[in-house]
Design an enzyme around this catalytic site. Structure first.
Site, PDB file in Angstrom:
ATOM      1  N   GLY A 144       0.831  -0.810   0.051  1.00 31.12           N
ATOM      2  CA  GLY A 144       0.187  -0.080  -0.079  1.00 31.12           C
ATOM      3  C   GLY A 144       0.963   0.984  -0.037  1.00 31.12           C
ATOM      4  O   GLY A 144       1.553   1.073   0.014  1.00 31.12           O
ATOM      5  N   ASN A 145       0.295   2.206   0.445  1.00 33.23           N
ATOM      6  CA  ASN A 145       1.280   3.376   0.157  1.00 33.23           C
ATOM      7  C   ASN A 145       1.167   4.786   1.649  1.00 33.23           C
ATOM      8  O   ASN A 145      -0.899   3.962   2.488  1.00 33.23           O
ATOM      9  CB  ASN A 145       1.265   4.241  -0.899  1.00 33.23           C
ATOM     10  CG  ASN A 145      -0.339   4.333  -0.969  1.00 33.23           C
ATOM     11  OD1 ASN A 145      -1.446   5.392  -0.288  1.00 33.23           O
ATOM     12  ND2 ASN A 145      -0.993   4.660  -2.014  1.00 33.23           N
ATOM     13  N   TYR A 146       1.065   6.030   1.713  1.00 31.23           N
ATOM     14  CA  TYR A 146       0.787   6.828   3.130  1.00 31.23           C
ATOM     15  C   TYR A 146      -0.371   7.585   2.660  1.00 31.23           C
ATOM     16  O   TYR A 146      -0.453   8.323   3.786  1.00 31.23           O
ATOM     17  CB  TYR A 146       1.613   7.582   3.110  1.00 31.23           C
ATOM     18  CG  TYR A 146       3.322   6.408   4.174  1.00 31.23           C
ATOM     19  CD1 TYR A 146       2.908   5.368   4.503  1.00 31.23           C
ATOM     20  CD2 TYR A 146       4.055   6.572   2.830  1.00 31.23           C
ATOM     21  CE1 TYR A 146       4.511   5.490   5.367  1.00 31.23           C
ATOM     22  CE2 TYR A 146       5.525   5.655   3.601  1.00 31.23           C
ATOM     23  CZ  TYR A 146       5.387   5.244   4.749  1.00 31.23           C
ATOM     24  OH  TYR A 146       6.122   4.533   4.907  1.00 31.23           O
ATOM     25  N   SER A 147      -1.669   6.939   2.062  1.00 34.55           N
ATOM     26  CA  SER A 147      -2.322   8.592   1.707  1.00 34.55           C
ATOM     27  C   SER A 147      -3.362   8.083   2.837  1.00 34.55           C
ATOM     28  O   SER A 147      -3.576   7.189   2.960  1.00 34.55           O
ATOM     29  CB  SER A 147      -3.221   7.487   0.106  1.00 34.55           C
ATOM     30  OG  SER A 147      -4.371   8.291   0.316  1.00 34.55           O
TER      31      SER A 147
ATOM     32  N   ALA B 126      -4.511   7.603  -4.303  1.00 34.06           N
ATOM     33  CA  ALA B 126      -3.220   6.768  -4.806  1.00 34.06           C
ATOM     34  C   ALA B 126      -3.418   5.133  -4.836  1.00 34.06           C
ATOM     35  O   ALA B 126      -3.180   4.550  -4.388  1.00 34.06           O
ATOM     36  CB  ALA B 126      -2.162   6.973  -3.601  1.00 34.06           C
TER      37      ALA B 126
END
Length: 399
Positions: free
Chosen positions: A207-210, A275
């Site tokens: 995943g990512n930090y969004s 994102a």
């Protein structure tokens, strides 16, 4: 914006009926004219004399007045009103409204109403969460009614605070917001927000930090300006409770792709703020992967390119807005994406701008279109959303 507006206030048999007095006071203070229609059960919780004293109008409860037999015309009331508000609205009345069971003056008036209808449910949590109640509310939404639910006090379960009637100040604010001049009234906007999580095994993901804050701010701004919003949200903890926002929760890119492509056809514009992960594990383990060696190789495969697909499907008059989060060669990379994916404009931000982007309450953007570039100062994401929607509104008028 409520000055001079004619509001029919429907009151049903709920313990929250006493809050109708506060609603009336706020409406009258704002300059509205209020006509109360109450169910027989509602009179068990609050007296018509109290309500009449606040509105300076006789309270309507029966089809005929008891003293002189005067007929109360539900058709005339429906034509008179600028809006109808039912607060509190019990599960019983929700069911009758959804099913067209006109066995009292309130439901009959609702079925005759030509103006927009706002509904503030009030019941215990078990009744609220029952599938029948949920289906009735969805059906009423599909008829174009506005459901006003509490905007705070939720736990992770998503149910804490549900069922109780929203506070009078928030209810009246919803009506006031509806009557405010709106440049997006009649428009349908699709917005994607937050990250996607691509599973490695049952407990791990890529995943990512969004945080989703920018996308949710855009959804709130569009709804505030009158648009019907379909918000496709990745796994975030944010709430979106405006009655004009229809939220679809997803986890993976595949799910977001399916929801976005299904909704896009009926939309006037789409803002792709999510994102989305560019890659996902080619193989997902059915069980938790154990640490049995010093290294682990995960083969990745590309995910769906949602922007490219919507750009391919875009018809004349539709707008498609993208986002570009870059770490280097910002403008060149954003312009390449603008052209390649058939976007109308792209919102560029950079991780090199400290205190913006992921997890932050602030952002600093540039808007790149086919005609040029406009740079903006660093500001809260709510204010950034206003800048972006101002540009969207301007282009929609030209489309």
């Amino acid at each position: 914006m409520l000055k001079g507006k004619k509001i029919v206030l429907g009151i049903t048999g709920s313990i929250a009926a006493y809050k109708a007095c506060y609603i009336i006071r706020l409406l009258v203070k704002a300059g509205a004219e209020v006509q109360v229609v109450i169910t027989p059960a509602g009179k068990e919780f609050i007296t018509p004399i109290t309500l009449s004293a606040l509105t300076q109008k006789p309270v309507i409860s029966e089809f005929f007045a008891q003293r002189d037999g005067t007929w109360h015309s539900h058709v005339a009331i429906g034509l008179w009103a600028d809006a109808m508000l039912i607060a509190p609205c019990t599960a019983s009345t929700l069911g009758k409204m959804a099913g067209g069971i006109a066995d009292n003056m309130l439901v009959t008036t609702y079925l005759s109403m030509k103006a927009p209808v706002f509904i503030a449910p009030a019941m215990d949590l078990d009744m609220y969460s029952h599938p029948t109640t949920q289906q009735n509310m969805e059906r009423l939404r599909s008829f174009g009614n506005h459901i006003i639910e509490p905007q705070s006090g939720f736990l992770a379960s998503g149910l804490e605070g549900k069922g109780r009637m929203e506070e009078p100040e928030q209810i009246v604010a919803c009506l006031d917001d509806y009557f405010e001049k709106k440049d997006l009234t009649g428009k349908h906007i699709l917005i994607t927000a937050g990250p996607t999580h691509e599973k490695i095994d049952p407990v791990r993901f890529i995943g990512n930090y969004s945080s989703g804050k920018m996308g949710f701010a855009l959804a709130a701004e569009c709804a505030r300006r009158g648009a019907q919003v379909t918000l496709v949200a990745g796994p975030v903890t944010l709430k979106a409770d405006h009655p004009l926002i229809h939220r679809i929760d997803v986890e993976s890119c595949d799910q977001m792709y399916a929801a976005a492509t299904e909704a896009f056809g009926s939309c006037d514009a789409a803002i792709l703020c999510a994102a989305v992960a560019d890659f996902k594990p080619a193989d997902v383990a059915n069980q938790k992967i154990k640490r049995e060696s010093d290294d682990l190789i995960i083969r990745l495969s590309p995910t769906h390119d949602i922007a490219a697909e919507l750009g391919r499907r875009k018809r004349d008059g539709q707008l498609l807005i993208g986002f570009a989060l870059e770490t280097n060669d910002e403008q060149a990379n954003a312009r390449k994406k603008l052209e390649k994916k058939n976007l109308d404009f792209i919102v560029l931000n950079s991780l090199r701008n400290e205190g913006t982007c992921f997890q932050s309450d602030n952002n600093q953007i540039s808007i790149l279109s086919h005609n040029g570039r406009k740079d903006y100062e660093k500001k809260p994401k709510q204010a950034v959303a206003t800048d972006i929607i101002d540009e969207l509104s301007k282009q929609l008028r030209k489309a």
